[in-house]
Design a protein around this motif. Structure first.
Motif, PDB file in Angstrom:
ATOM      1  N   ASP A  91       0.841  -1.191   0.000  1.00  0.00           N
ATOM      2  CA  ASP A  91       0.000   0.000   0.000  1.00  0.00           C
ATOM      3  C   ASP A  91       0.883   1.251   0.000  1.00  0.00           C
ATOM      4  O   ASP A  91       1.905   1.295   0.692  1.00  0.00           O
ATOM      5  CB  ASP A  91      -0.902   0.029   1.238  1.00  0.00           C
ATOM      6  CG  ASP A  91      -2.065  -0.944   1.152  1.00  0.00           C
ATOM      7  OD1 ASP A  91      -2.306  -1.477   0.046  1.00  0.00           O
ATOM      8  OD2 ASP A  91      -2.730  -1.173   2.179  1.00  0.00           O
ATOM      9  N   VAL A  92       0.477   2.231  -0.768  1.00  0.00           N
ATOM     10  CA  VAL A  92       1.192   3.510  -0.766  1.00  0.00           C
ATOM     11  C   VAL A  92       0.439   4.460   0.157  1.00  0.00           C
ATOM     12  O   VAL A  92      -0.734   4.751  -0.061  1.00  0.00           O
ATOM     13  CB  VAL A  92       1.296   4.104  -2.185  1.00  0.00           C
ATOM     14  CG1 VAL A  92       2.036   5.440  -2.151  1.00  0.00           C
ATOM     15  CG2 VAL A  92       2.012   3.124  -3.108  1.00  0.00           C
ATOM     16  N   LEU A  93       1.111   4.916   1.198  1.00  0.00           N
ATOM     17  CA  LEU A  93       0.512   5.810   2.182  1.00  0.00           C
ATOM     18  C   LEU A  93       0.705   7.249   1.732  1.00  0.00           C
ATOM     19  O   LEU A  93       1.816   7.652   1.363  1.00  0.00           O
ATOM     20  CB  LEU A  93       1.154   5.598   3.546  1.00  0.00           C
ATOM     21  CG  LEU A  93       1.149   4.160   4.071  1.00  0.00           C
ATOM     22  CD1 LEU A  93       1.979   4.061   5.340  1.00  0.00           C
ATOM     23  CD2 LEU A  93      -0.273   3.694   4.313  1.00  0.00           C
ATOM     24  N   MET A  94      -0.372   8.025   1.771  1.00  0.00           N
ATOM     25  CA  MET A  94      -0.295   9.433   1.387  1.00  0.00           C
ATOM     26  C   MET A  94      -1.074  10.262   2.394  1.00  0.00           C
ATOM     27  O   MET A  94      -2.181   9.888   2.798  1.00  0.00           O
ATOM     28  CB  MET A  94      -0.852   9.655  -0.019  1.00  0.00           C
ATOM     29  CG  MET A  94       0.007   9.067  -1.123  1.00  0.00           C
ATOM     30  SD  MET A  94      -0.726   9.302  -2.758  1.00  0.00           S
ATOM     31  CE  MET A  94      -0.780  11.082  -2.842  1.00  0.00           C
ATOM     32  N   ASN A  95      -0.506  11.380   2.790  1.00  0.00           N
ATOM     33  CA  ASN A  95      -1.169  12.250   3.752  1.00  0.00           C
ATOM     34  C   ASN A  95      -2.232  13.105   3.078  1.00  0.00           C
ATOM     35  O   ASN A  95      -1.997  13.702   2.020  1.00  0.00           O
ATOM     36  CB  ASN A  95      -0.147  13.160   4.449  1.00  0.00           C
ATOM     37  CG  ASN A  95       0.666  12.404   5.474  1.00  0.00           C
ATOM     38  OD1 ASN A  95       0.201  11.428   6.058  1.00  0.00           O
ATOM     39  ND2 ASN A  95       1.895  12.842   5.695  1.00  0.00           N
ATOM     40  N   GLU A  96      -3.382  13.165   3.726  1.00  0.00           N
ATOM     41  CA  GLU A  96      -4.491  13.971   3.207  1.00  0.00           C
ATOM     42  C   GLU A  96      -4.203  15.457   3.325  1.00  0.00           C
ATOM     43  O   GLU A  96      -4.624  16.244   2.494  1.00  0.00           O
ATOM     44  CB  GLU A  96      -5.760  13.635   3.988  1.00  0.00           C
ATOM     45  CG  GLU A  96      -6.936  14.546   3.664  1.00  0.00           C
ATOM     46  CD  GLU A  96      -7.981  14.554   4.762  1.00  0.00           C
ATOM     47  OE1 GLU A  96      -9.169  14.660   4.428  1.00  0.00           O
ATOM     48  OE2 GLU A  96      -7.611  14.484   5.937  1.00  0.00           O
ATOM     49  N   GLY A  97      -3.479  15.839   4.371  1.00  0.00           N
ATOM     50  CA  GLY A  97      -3.257  17.276   4.555  1.00  0.00           C
ATOM     51  C   GLY A  97      -2.279  17.571   5.671  1.00  0.00           C
ATOM     52  O   GLY A  97      -1.548  16.711   6.153  1.00  0.00           O
ATOM     53  N   GLY A  98      -2.290  18.833   6.072  1.00  0.00           N
ATOM     54  CA  GLY A  98      -1.354  19.353   7.054  1.00  0.00           C
ATOM     55  C   GLY A  98      -0.682  20.581   6.474  1.00  0.00           C
ATOM     56  O   GLY A  98      -1.267  21.328   5.683  1.00  0.00           O
ATOM     57  N   ASP A  99       0.575  20.791   6.849  1.00  0.00           N
ATOM     58  CA  ASP A  99       1.351  21.851   6.208  1.00  0.00           C
ATOM     59  C   ASP A  99       1.515  21.512   4.731  1.00  0.00           C
ATOM     60  O   ASP A  99       1.429  20.348   4.329  1.00  0.00           O
ATOM     61  CB  ASP A  99       2.733  21.980   6.859  1.00  0.00           C
ATOM     62  CG  ASP A  99       2.641  22.319   8.334  1.00  0.00           C
ATOM     63  OD1 ASP A  99       1.621  22.909   8.733  1.00  0.00           O
ATOM     64  OD2 ASP A  99       3.571  21.974   9.081  1.00  0.00           O
ATOM     65  N   ASN A 100       1.771  22.532   3.916  1.00  0.00           N
ATOM     66  CA  ASN A 100       1.897  22.292   2.478  1.00  0.00           C
ATOM     67  C   ASN A 100       2.969  21.261   2.146  1.00  0.00           C
ATOM     68  O   ASN A 100       2.839  20.500   1.187  1.00  0.00           O
ATOM     69  CB  ASN A 100       2.190  23.609   1.745  1.00  0.00           C
ATOM     70  CG  ASN A 100       0.922  24.404   1.462  1.00  0.00           C
ATOM     71  OD1 ASN A 100      -0.092  23.841   1.079  1.00  0.00           O
ATOM     72  ND2 ASN A 100       0.978  25.700   1.667  1.00  0.00           N
ATOM     73  N   ASP A 101       4.045  21.217   2.946  1.00  0.00           N
ATOM     74  CA  ASP A 101       5.109  20.263   2.648  1.00  0.00           C
ATOM     75  C   ASP A 101       4.708  18.830   2.994  1.00  0.00           C
ATOM     76  O   ASP A 101       5.343  17.875   2.559  1.00  0.00           O
ATOM     77  CB  ASP A 101       6.390  20.647   3.396  1.00  0.00           C
ATOM     78  CG  ASP A 101       6.246  20.505   4.909  1.00  0.00           C
ATOM     79  OD1 ASP A 101       5.169  20.854   5.426  1.00  0.00           O
ATOM     80  OD2 ASP A 101       7.202  20.059   5.551  1.00  0.00           O
ATOM     81  N   LYS A 102       3.637  18.651   3.790  1.00  0.00           N
ATOM     82  CA  LYS A 102       3.166  17.307   4.136  1.00  0.00           C
ATOM     83  C   LYS A 102       2.076  16.826   3.185  1.00  0.00           C
ATOM     84  O   LYS A 102       1.745  15.642   3.153  1.00  0.00           O
ATOM     85  CB  LYS A 102       2.643  17.279   5.565  1.00  0.00           C
ATOM     86  CG  LYS A 102       3.690  17.602   6.632  1.00  0.00           C
ATOM     87  CD  LYS A 102       3.088  17.524   8.015  1.00  0.00           C
ATOM     88  CE  LYS A 102       4.118  17.822   9.088  1.00  0.00           C
ATOM     89  NZ  LYS A 102       4.585  19.201   9.056  1.00  0.00           N
ATOM     90  N   LEU A 103       1.498  17.712   2.417  1.00  0.00           N
ATOM     91  CA  LEU A 103       0.376  17.384   1.547  1.00  0.00           C
ATOM     92  C   LEU A 103       0.793  16.373   0.491  1.00  0.00           C
ATOM     93  O   LEU A 103       1.707  16.619  -0.298  1.00  0.00           O
ATOM     94  CB  LEU A 103      -0.126  18.665   0.878  1.00  0.00           C
ATOM     95  CG  LEU A 103      -1.377  18.551   0.005  1.00  0.00           C
ATOM     96  CD1 LEU A 103      -2.577  18.189   0.863  1.00  0.00           C
ATOM     97  CD2 LEU A 103      -1.622  19.863  -0.720  1.00  0.00           C
TER      98      LEU A 103
END
Length: 453
Positions: A91-103
């Motif tokens: 599975d590829v994990l991706m962040n939904e949001g946060g700071d722009n660098d975490k998006l």
């Protein structure tokens, strides 16, 4: 090192992606993967619902290119929901949001923890047979993907988020799987080489900082003359000091006052700089402004952090004021106004002073009192000797700081090179199909890891 372009290109149909190799396919991510939403923490269940506590990944665990498992929390879920939220290797994990660098920041889950779930702010994307997990993970690090995530995100003050539908609509440039493996092998070797150079520069920075501090500490406690007569200071950590230096209480040579709360007056357009602990610990690089100045600092004042977390790096840090009528001293920061000592000498002497750091027990937040400062015992040389020591330290720190700036610039350039190389490779701007790994290379490639998951 330069690499050739592909022999033939075609228009990708995506403005921000540009041309891609003619044999590559460009389509929305949903063609090649499914997406799984995560569990919401705090959900309540009826007493007769069977539940289980399982580990789950938060946004903080999903870093750029790796999973940080140093702190993994658990969540209570119904047994019937476990399969819906369970992660699978690959599975590829991706962040939904946060700071722009975490998006959209992503990495591949390799099954490091059994029966691990994921938070609803972390997407789990499950590729099909045409898409290698590490290809998608690498693409999320490219400037093209970063641009897409930013353009299609919802922006608020310092935060951003992107919907699952927009993630799955992201145009993905895709070569055949064999070519994906080749490009990933190339990137793994090249980025490992760049990362090694970055680590060298980081080690150099630490050595320079250690040397800088050692020179300062020796000068302000032993002086510059190696042949001067010495005496026992009576302080175990300090040892001997020059025999002619005098013992003083800090409160006898300075005017001491504590800062006041300026949070109600914080305003990006304020005329004063609000001096909080972060401002001091970053040597003035992290700035908040305010509209009122309840505790003004004058040129020559030394500002110090009075409170910090256990083992924090801000406690007892110093900042030398070089301009009057600009700085407003906030609470948990004190103002030390020298009246019988060189401001620069005190700036060097007091920075992270061991007698103040001893107040940190390593378990509780440290709050230094006014008495901790005013009763601080110091050995001081005569004023003319203070001036000589300051002149020596200014010259030395100027040279070291120049080397530090150079190393930081080198790191920035290396990281830019790394990012540009990834972007060029995963969007087909360079052709590395003929690349071969260096003889004796032992690095585990992204492609090899892709086969593992």
């Amino acid at each position: 090192m330069s690499f050739p372009r592909y022999p033939e290109y075609k228009d990708s149909g995506v403005e921000w992606l540009g041309e891609v190799p003619v044999h590559w396919v460009v389509g929305p991510l949903r063609w090649y993967a499914t997406i799984q939403g995560g569990v919401a923490k705090g959900k309540s269940y009826s007493d007769d619902t069977p539940t289980v506590d399982l580990p789950y990944l938060r946004v903080a665990n999903v870093q750029d290119g790796h999973v940080d498992l140093s702190s993994v929390n658990t969540v209570t879920v119904a047994l019937s929901e476990v399969e819906r939220y369970r992660l699978q290797p690959g599975d590829v994990l991706m962040n939904e949001g946060g700071d722009n660098d975490k998006l959209g920041r992503g990495t591949v889950w390799e099954g490091e923890i059994a029966d691990c779930l994921h938070q609803n702010h972390v997407f789990a994307i499950r590729p099909n047979q045409y898409l290698l997990p590490y290809w998608l993970s690498m693409f999320t690090r490219s400037s093209a993907a970063r641009s897409y995530f930013y353009l299609y995100s919802k922006q608020s003050t310092n935060l951003a988020s992107i919907s699952s539908s927009n993630v799955m609509s992201c145009p993905l440039p895709l070569p055949p799987t064999a070519e994906q493996r080749q490009i990933l092998s190339f990137l793994d070797n090249e980025t490992a080489r760049i990362d090694a150079l970055v680590e060298e520069q980081q080690r150099l920075i630490e050595l320079l900082k250690e040397k800088r501090q050692a020179v300062i500490s020796h000068a302000v406690t032993k002086g510059l003359d190696p042949d001067v007569p010495m005496k026992d200071s009576g302080v175990e950590w300090l040892g001997e000091v020059p025999a002619h230096w005098e013992l003083k209480r800090l409160g006898d040579i300075v005017e001491f006052s504590q800062g006041k709360a300026h949070e109600p007056f914080v305003d990006a357009d304020g005329e004063y700089i609000c001096v909080n602990s972060r401002f001091v610990s970053t040597n003035g690089s992290s700035v908040k402004r305010c509209t009122k100045n309840l505790t003004p600092a004058n040129k020559g004042d030394v500002l110090m952090v009075m409170s910090d977390l256990p083992n924090g790096r801000a406690l007892a840090r110093t900042f030398l004021v070089e301009q009057s009528d600009l700085y407003a001293v906030n609470q948990r920061v004190c103002r030390i106004r020298p009246v019988a000592a060189s401001p620069l000498f005190l700036f060097y002497l007091l920075d992270r002073h061991p007698s103040l750091l001893f107040k940190d027990d390593g378990f509780n937040q440290t709050h230094l009192s006014g008495g901790d400062f005013t009763q601080l015992r110091l050995y001081l040389p005569p004023e003319n000797e203070q001036s000589e020591i300051v002149k020596h330290l200014v010259s030395h720190t100027y040279q070291v700081d120049g080397l530090l700036v150079e190393s930081h610039e080198n790191i920035a350039l290396l990281k830019e090179r790394r990012s540009a190389l990834i972007s060029a490779a995963v969007t087909g701007k360079i052709d590395v199909r003929g690349w071969q790994p260096p003889a004796g290379s032992t690095a585990t490639t992204e492609a090899t890891r892709a086969e593992m998951v």
